[in-house]
Design a protein around this motif. Structure first.
Motif, short mmCIF file in Angstrom:
data_model
loop_
_atom_site.label_atom_id
_atom_site.label_comp_id
_atom_site.label_asym_id
_atom_site.label_seq_id
_atom_site.Cartn_x
_atom_site.Cartn_y
_atom_site.Cartn_z
N GLY A 186 -24.24 8.57 -4.17
CA GLY A 186 -23.56 8.00 -5.34
C GLY A 186 -22.34 8.81 -5.74
O GLY A 186 -21.30 8.26 -6.11
N GLN A 187 -22.45 10.15 -5.61
CA GLN A 187 -21.29 11.01 -5.92
C GLN A 187 -20.17 10.75 -4.92
O GLN A 187 -19.00 10.67 -5.30
N ALA A 188 -20.53 10.62 -3.64
CA ALA A 188 -19.50 10.37 -2.62
C ALA A 188 -18.79 9.05 -2.91
O ALA A 188 -17.56 8.96 -2.76
N GLN A 189 -19.53 8.05 -3.37
CA GLN A 189 -18.89 6.78 -3.71
C GLN A 189 -17.90 6.97 -4.84
O GLN A 189 -16.82 6.38 -4.85
N ARG A 190 -18.25 7.81 -5.81
CA ARG A 190 -17.33 8.00 -6.92
C ARG A 190 -16.11 8.85 -6.51
O ARG A 190 -15.03 8.69 -7.08
N VAL A 191 -16.28 9.71 -5.50
CA VAL A 191 -15.10 10.41 -4.96
C VAL A 191 -14.19 9.38 -4.28
O VAL A 191 -12.96 9.41 -4.46
N ARG A 192 -14.78 8.44 -3.54
CA ARG A 192 -13.97 7.37 -2.93
C ARG A 192 -13.23 6.58 -4.02
O ARG A 192 -12.09 6.16 -3.82
N PHE A 193 -13.90 6.40 -5.13
CA PHE A 193 -13.26 5.68 -6.24
C PHE A 193 -12.08 6.50 -6.79
O PHE A 193 -11.00 5.95 -7.07
N ALA A 194 -12.26 7.82 -6.89
CA ALA A 194 -11.15 8.68 -7.34
C ALA A 194 -9.96 8.55 -6.38
O ALA A 194 -8.80 8.52 -6.80
N LEU A 195 -10.25 8.47 -5.07
CA LEU A 195 -9.17 8.31 -4.08
C LEU A 195 -8.47 6.96 -4.26
O LEU A 195 -7.26 6.85 -4.04
N ALA A 196 -9.23 5.96 -4.68
CA ALA A 196 -8.63 4.64 -4.89
C ALA A 196 -7.73 4.61 -6.13
O ALA A 196 -6.73 3.90 -6.15
N VAL A 197 -8.08 5.39 -7.15
CA VAL A 197 -7.28 5.33 -8.39
C VAL A 197 -6.12 6.33 -8.42
O VAL A 197 -5.21 6.18 -9.22
N VAL A 198 -6.16 7.34 -7.52
CA VAL A 198 -5.13 8.39 -7.62
C VAL A 198 -3.70 7.89 -7.40
O VAL A 198 -2.77 8.43 -8.01
N PRO A 199 -3.46 6.85 -6.60
CA PRO A 199 -2.07 6.35 -6.53
C PRO A 199 -1.62 5.66 -7.83
O PRO A 199 -0.48 5.24 -7.91
N ASP A 200 -2.53 5.54 -8.80
CA ASP A 200 -2.26 4.79 -10.04
C ASP A 200 -1.85 3.35 -9.72
O ASP A 200 -0.80 2.88 -10.15
N PRO A 201 -2.71 2.67 -8.95
CA PRO A 201 -2.35 1.34 -8.43
C PRO A 201 -2.45 0.26 -9.49
O PRO A 201 -3.19 0.41 -10.47
N VAL A 202 -1.73 -0.84 -9.26
CA VAL A 202 -1.89 -2.00 -10.13
C VAL A 202 -2.96 -2.94 -9.59
O VAL A 202 -3.48 -3.78 -10.31
N LEU A 203 -3.27 -2.81 -8.31
CA LEU A 203 -4.33 -3.62 -7.69
C LEU A 203 -5.36 -2.69 -7.06
O LEU A 203 -5.01 -1.81 -6.28
N VAL A 228 0.85 -1.20 0.00
CA VAL A 228 0.00 0.00 0.00
C VAL A 228 0.88 1.25 0.00
O VAL A 228 0.67 2.18 -0.78
N ALA A 229 1.90 1.25 0.86
CA ALA A 229 2.79 2.41 0.95
C ALA A 229 3.51 2.68 -0.37
O ALA A 229 3.81 3.83 -0.70
N GLN A 230 3.77 1.63 -1.11
CA GLN A 230 4.45 1.81 -2.40
C GLN A 230 3.52 2.25 -3.52
O GLN A 230 3.96 2.43 -4.65
N GLY A 231 2.24 2.38 -3.19
CA GLY A 231 1.29 2.85 -4.20
C GLY A 231 0.84 1.77 -5.16
O GLY A 231 0.24 2.07 -6.19
N HIS A 232 1.09 0.49 -4.80
CA HIS A 232 0.65 -0.60 -5.68
C HIS A 232 -0.84 -0.88 -5.55
O HIS A 232 -1.42 -1.54 -6.38
N VAL A 233 -1.42 -0.41 -4.42
CA VAL A 233 -2.78 -0.82 -4.09
C VAL A 233 -3.66 0.41 -3.89
O VAL A 233 -3.28 1.34 -3.19
N GLY A 234 -4.80 0.42 -4.55
CA GLY A 234 -5.82 1.45 -4.30
C GLY A 234 -7.02 0.78 -3.67
O GLY A 234 -7.39 -0.32 -4.07
N ALA A 235 -7.61 1.43 -2.67
CA ALA A 235 -8.71 0.78 -1.96
C ALA A 235 -9.90 1.71 -1.82
O ALA A 235 -9.75 2.92 -1.67
N MET A 236 -11.05 1.11 -1.88
CA MET A 236 -12.29 1.83 -1.65
C MET A 236 -13.05 1.04 -0.61
O MET A 236 -13.46 -0.08 -0.86
N LEU A 237 -13.18 1.63 0.57
CA LEU A 237 -13.78 0.89 1.68
C LEU A 237 -15.22 1.33 1.89
O LEU A 237 -15.66 2.35 1.39
N GLN A 238 -15.93 0.51 2.68
CA GLN A 238 -17.34 0.81 2.91
C GLN A 238 -17.51 2.01 3.81
O GLN A 238 -18.34 2.87 3.56
N ALA A 239 -16.73 2.06 4.89
CA ALA A 239 -16.91 3.14 5.85
C ALA A 239 -15.95 4.27 5.50
O ALA A 239 -15.26 4.23 4.49
#
Ligand SMILES: Nc1ncnc2c1ncn2[C@@H]1O[C@H](COP(=O)(O)OP(=O)(O)O)[C@@H](O)[C@H]1O
Ligand SMILES: [Mg+2]
Length: 314
Positions: free
Chosen positions: A130-147, A70-81
């Motif tokens: 729904g918009q908040a969920q897509r903001v969470r998705f943006a946070l998950a993709v911003v590290p440019d993760p492979v997973l 995660v620290a290396q930016g390999h992983v992007g996550a979108m959690l429920q809470a």
């Protein structure tokens, strides 16, 4: 392996949330972790990300400890809470998150990929669910993760947002990223995953393509409108192994649908609106999740329609 989970066990007090999960995910796979509420999906995801410590078992992401990956930016996550800082704008929030990573995407690109470029200046406190969920998705993709690891990403989205979300996901997975998403929507697993991992009561009870899981439950279904049908008599028809009656509708679960259909029509000439179909993923999941119920709890009759994931099972 992108993900290697081995012998994972986790209890909360006397709740056995995860009871021995082994799972390998190869790079590039898109995997749905499917199961009813309380199956242990979020607990598995939390251990995978290093947010919860397993009682037993190990996790490796690209051969490394979760926190390291995660620290290396390999992983992007979108959690429920997890709440979004209410006073920041969407663009500011994504920028703050990007700054935590070594080689992040430009903020505009992350917003673009999440389909929310038009929301950059919106305060995060003023977003729909729904918009908040897509903001969470943006946070998950911003590290440019492979997973990408997504826990029930479309909860709270309307139909339109769900469609936009999955379109954005398709673009990412076309570029070869590995994705694990937890869901209790069968249609999402069926439509978007290469592979479906079915969980129930803390264990994996089926793992394969949606087609393979459907094949685990063989046979066909005959549906008919048949007022006043006698269940025992239907069950005794040749080629039938189970019967469900709901109001005027009957469903015959068949080993031999041709024989069953002939017998049904000669026994009940008033049968109407006949249809014969093969098992769908919902039939398979209901059959598998009921069969694997080893806790003495009632099996859910319809895992697709339960929306509140926060409730606990007792
Ligand atoms: N922090 C916690 N404390 C106590 N029980 C928990 C906690 N988190 C999850 N559980 C329980 O563990 C089980 C699995 O929960 P969870 O992993 O959230 O399932 P899912 O995500 O599939 O709905 C449930 O019975 C849930 O109530
Ligand atoms: Mg969950």
């Amino acid at each position: 392996m992108a993900v290697h989970l081995s012998g994972l066990v986790k209890s909360y007090g006397d709740v056995h949330a995860v009871r021995g999960v082994d799972l390998d995910i190869a790079p590039g796979e898109v995997v749905a972790l499917l199961g009813p509420n309380g199956a242990g999906k979020s607990t598995t995801v939390d251990m995978l990300l290093g947010l919860a410590r397993p009682d037993q078992g190990t996790v490796a992401l690209f051969g490394a400890e979760p926190r390291q990956a995660v620290a290396q930016g390999h992983v992007g996550a979108m959690l429920q809470a997890g709440s979004l800082l209410p006073d920041a704008s969407v663009g500011e929030l994504v920028a703050m998150f990007a700054a935590l990573h070594r080689a992040p995407l430009p903020v505009e690109e992350a917003l673009e990929r999440a389909g929310i470029a038009d929301l950059a200046d919106r305060p995060t406190g003023k977003l729909s669910g729904g918009q908040a969920q897509r903001v969470r998705f943006a946070l998950a993709v911003v590290p440019d993760p492979v997973l990408l690891v997504l826990d029930e990403p479309t909860v709270g989205m309307d139909v339109e947002s769900r469609r936009a979300f999955w379109a954005a996901m398709r673009n990412l997975t076309a570029a070869g990223r590995t994705v694990l998403f937890a869901t209790h929507y069968l249609d999402e697993a069926d439509d978007y995953a290469d592979r479906v991992v079915l969980m129930r009561s803390g264990r994996i009870i089926a793992d394969g393509t949606a087609a393979a899981i459907k094949n685990q439950v063989s046979g066909r279904r005959i549906g008919a409108r048949l007022p006043g049908a006698d269940e025992a008599r239907l069950r005794a028809l040749p080629g039938v192994f189970d019967v469900a009656v709901r109001g005027d509708r009957v469903t015959l679960h068949c080993t031999d649908a041709d024989a069953a259909l002939r017998a049904l029509l000669s026994a009940y000439e008033q049968a109407r609106d006949l249809e014969v179909r093969s098992v769908d993923l919902e039939d398979a999941v209901v059959a598998l999740t009921s069969a694997a119920d080893d806790q003495g709890t009632a099996a859910p009759t319809d895992p697709t329609h339960s929306r509140n994931d926060q409730e606990s099972r007792s």
